[in-house]
Motif scaffolding. Sequence first.
Motif, PDB file in Angstrom:
ATOM      1  N   PRO A  33       0.975  -1.222  -0.055  1.00 34.86           N
ATOM      2  CA  PRO A  33       0.006  -0.051   0.071  1.00 34.86           C
ATOM      3  C   PRO A  33       0.854   1.325   0.126  1.00 34.86           C
ATOM      4  N   THR A  34       2.117   1.340   0.598  1.00 30.16           N
ATOM      5  CA  THR A  34       3.147   2.282   0.477  1.00 30.16           C
ATOM      6  C   THR A  34       4.207   2.248   0.112  1.00 30.16           C
ATOM      7  N   LEU A  35       4.812   2.996  -0.417  1.00 31.88           N
ATOM      8  CA  LEU A  35       6.357   2.835  -0.918  1.00 31.88           C
ATOM      9  C   LEU A  35       6.919   4.227  -0.654  1.00 31.88           C
ATOM     10  N   SER A  36       7.923   4.144   0.104  1.00 28.52           N
ATOM     11  CA  SER A  36       9.031   5.198   0.343  1.00 28.52           C
ATOM     12  C   SER A  36      10.387   4.966  -0.459  1.00 28.52           C
ATOM     13  N   SER A  51      11.868   3.239  -8.484  1.00 30.98           N
ATOM     14  CA  SER A  51      10.723   2.983  -8.037  1.00 30.98           C
ATOM     15  C   SER A  51      10.259   1.865  -8.618  1.00 30.98           C
ATOM     16  N   ILE A  52       9.853   0.762  -7.821  1.00 32.57           N
ATOM     17  CA  ILE A  52       8.963  -0.387  -8.548  1.00 32.57           C
ATOM     18  C   ILE A  52       7.641  -0.469  -7.760  1.00 32.57           C
ATOM     19  N   LEU A 106       4.851  -7.039 -17.852  1.00 26.89           N
ATOM     20  CA  LEU A 106       3.622  -7.710 -17.744  1.00 26.89           C
ATOM     21  C   LEU A 106       4.182  -9.174 -17.806  1.00 26.89           C
ATOM     22  N   ASN A 107       3.787  -9.878 -16.649  1.00 27.94           N
ATOM     23  CA  ASN A 107       3.918 -11.346 -16.487  1.00 27.94           C
ATOM     24  C   ASN A 107       2.682 -12.039 -16.616  1.00 27.94           C
ATOM     25  N   LYS A 108       2.327 -12.615 -17.552  1.00 27.51           N
ATOM     26  CA  LYS A 108       0.941 -13.043 -17.771  1.00 27.51           C
ATOM     27  C   LYS A 108       1.070 -14.838 -17.212  1.00 27.51           C
ATOM     28  N   THR A 109       2.323 -15.294 -16.999  1.00 24.99           N
ATOM     29  CA  THR A 109       2.230 -16.265 -16.164  1.00 24.99           C
ATOM     30  C   THR A 109       1.751 -16.184 -14.868  1.00 24.99           C
ATOM     31  N   VAL A 110       2.318 -15.339 -14.163  1.00 22.86           N
ATOM     32  CA  VAL A 110       1.945 -15.005 -12.781  1.00 22.86           C
ATOM     33  C   VAL A 110       1.023 -14.191 -12.561  1.00 22.86           C
ATOM     34  N   LYS A 111       0.325 -13.551 -13.465  1.00 19.88           N
ATOM     35  CA  LYS A 111      -0.597 -12.518 -13.453  1.00 19.88           C
ATOM     36  C   LYS A 111       0.005 -11.224 -12.797  1.00 19.88           C
ATOM     37  N   HIS A 112       0.998 -10.687 -13.185  1.00 20.67           N
ATOM     38  CA  HIS A 112       1.621  -9.756 -12.371  1.00 20.67           C
ATOM     39  C   HIS A 112       2.274  -8.350 -13.314  1.00 20.67           C
ATOM     40  N   LEU A 113       1.770  -7.397 -12.591  1.00 18.95           N
ATOM     41  CA  LEU A 113       2.303  -6.144 -13.569  1.00 18.95           C
ATOM     42  C   LEU A 113       3.243  -5.338 -12.429  1.00 18.95           C
ATOM     43  N   SER A 114       3.951  -4.591 -13.149  1.00 23.64           N
ATOM     44  CA  SER A 114       4.835  -3.779 -12.305  1.00 23.64           C
ATOM     45  C   SER A 114       5.094  -2.314 -13.225  1.00 23.64           C
ATOM     46  N   LEU A 115       5.175  -1.344 -12.614  1.00 24.09           N
ATOM     47  CA  LEU A 115       5.501   0.032 -13.126  1.00 24.09           C
ATOM     48  C   LEU A 115       7.069   0.348 -12.447  1.00 24.09           C
ATOM     49  N   GLN A 116       7.950   0.635 -13.203  1.00 18.29           N
ATOM     50  CA  GLN A 116       9.146   1.122 -12.843  1.00 18.29           C
ATOM     51  C   GLN A 116       9.318   2.666 -13.319  1.00 18.29           C
ATOM     52  N   ILE A 117       9.503   3.493 -12.362  1.00 17.57           N
ATOM     53  CA  ILE A 117       9.860   4.757 -12.360  1.00 17.57           C
ATOM     54  C   ILE A 117      11.377   5.117 -12.218  1.00 17.57           C
ATOM     55  N   ALA A 118      12.064   5.692 -13.152  1.00 17.20           N
ATOM     56  CA  ALA A 118      13.639   5.917 -13.275  1.00 17.20           C
ATOM     57  C   ALA A 118      13.778   7.137 -12.665  1.00 17.20           C
ATOM     58  N   ALA A 119      14.879   7.041 -11.839  1.00 15.13           N
ATOM     59  CA  ALA A 119      15.450   8.345 -11.082  1.00 15.13           C
ATOM     60  C   ALA A 119      14.169   9.240 -10.586  1.00 15.13           C
ATOM     61  N   THR A 120      13.559   8.755  -9.582  1.00  8.59           N
ATOM     62  CA  THR A 120      12.477   9.411  -9.202  1.00  8.59           C
ATOM     63  C   THR A 120      12.586  10.715  -8.755  1.00  8.59           C
ATOM     64  N   GLN A 121      11.375  11.724  -8.742  1.00  9.53           N
ATOM     65  CA  GLN A 121      11.611  13.121  -8.661  1.00  9.53           C
ATOM     66  C   GLN A 121      10.354  13.381  -7.559  1.00  9.53           C
TER      67      GLN A 121
END
Lengths: 114, 111
Positions: free
Chosen positions: B9-12, B19-20, B66-81
């Motif tokens: 729920p939270t990511l710091s 960030s992932i 997107l990993n359809k095998t495990v039904k997983h999605l991720s968002l990567q943000i580079a150099a977080t501002q």
Amino acid sequence: NAGVMQNPRHLVRRRGQEARLRCSPMKGHSHVYWYRQLPEEGLKFMVYLQKENIIDESGMPKERFSAEFPKEGPSILRIQQVVRGDSAAYFCASSPLGLKNIQYFGAGTRLSVL
Amino acid sequence: GESVGLHLPTLSVQEGDNSIINCAYSNSASDYFIWYKQESGKGPQFIIDIRSNMDKRQGQRVTVLLNKTVKHLSLQIAATQPGDSAVYFCAESQGAQKLVFGQGTRLTINP
């Protein structure tokens, strides 16, 4: 090119009154969606409309809630006899025709029921 | 029923780090996925999307996997501002239909 326009931004109603929320989609968009968001939660789908047609209303409460998207004018979400539990942010989104379902959202209407 | 959920729920993160943000979905019939960013008091803002026939898509400073095998999605943000501070939602759909949103992850940036 204006985005999705919603008004009013804030709406205060007393229990039992009616709330009317308006949404003008982006120019050229023919699909309109309404979502409800409670604090600290995700958006929950309510209804999907095209001009003069309700396509999917599976997320609409059975009573007191209705939606329309007339041939002319904005889409309207209408809540009759509001109760405190209706207090939420209501977002409208629009998308163009096509396979991709990028929905562009308005700023929302925050409804407070006293 | 259909559901889309998030692992955290939270990511710091520290400013400048990557960030992932993760998301699990349960409807194997979903063919389209979107990430939205929502700042306080505003509507969701489109970030990036991906169709089910793809594994990866890149945008400006963002990548969706997107990993359809495990039904997983991720968002990567580079150099977080600092401007990346917001709640991030994943959503899924089938064709031009309703979006099913996850609960959201609040991303905070430490200076």
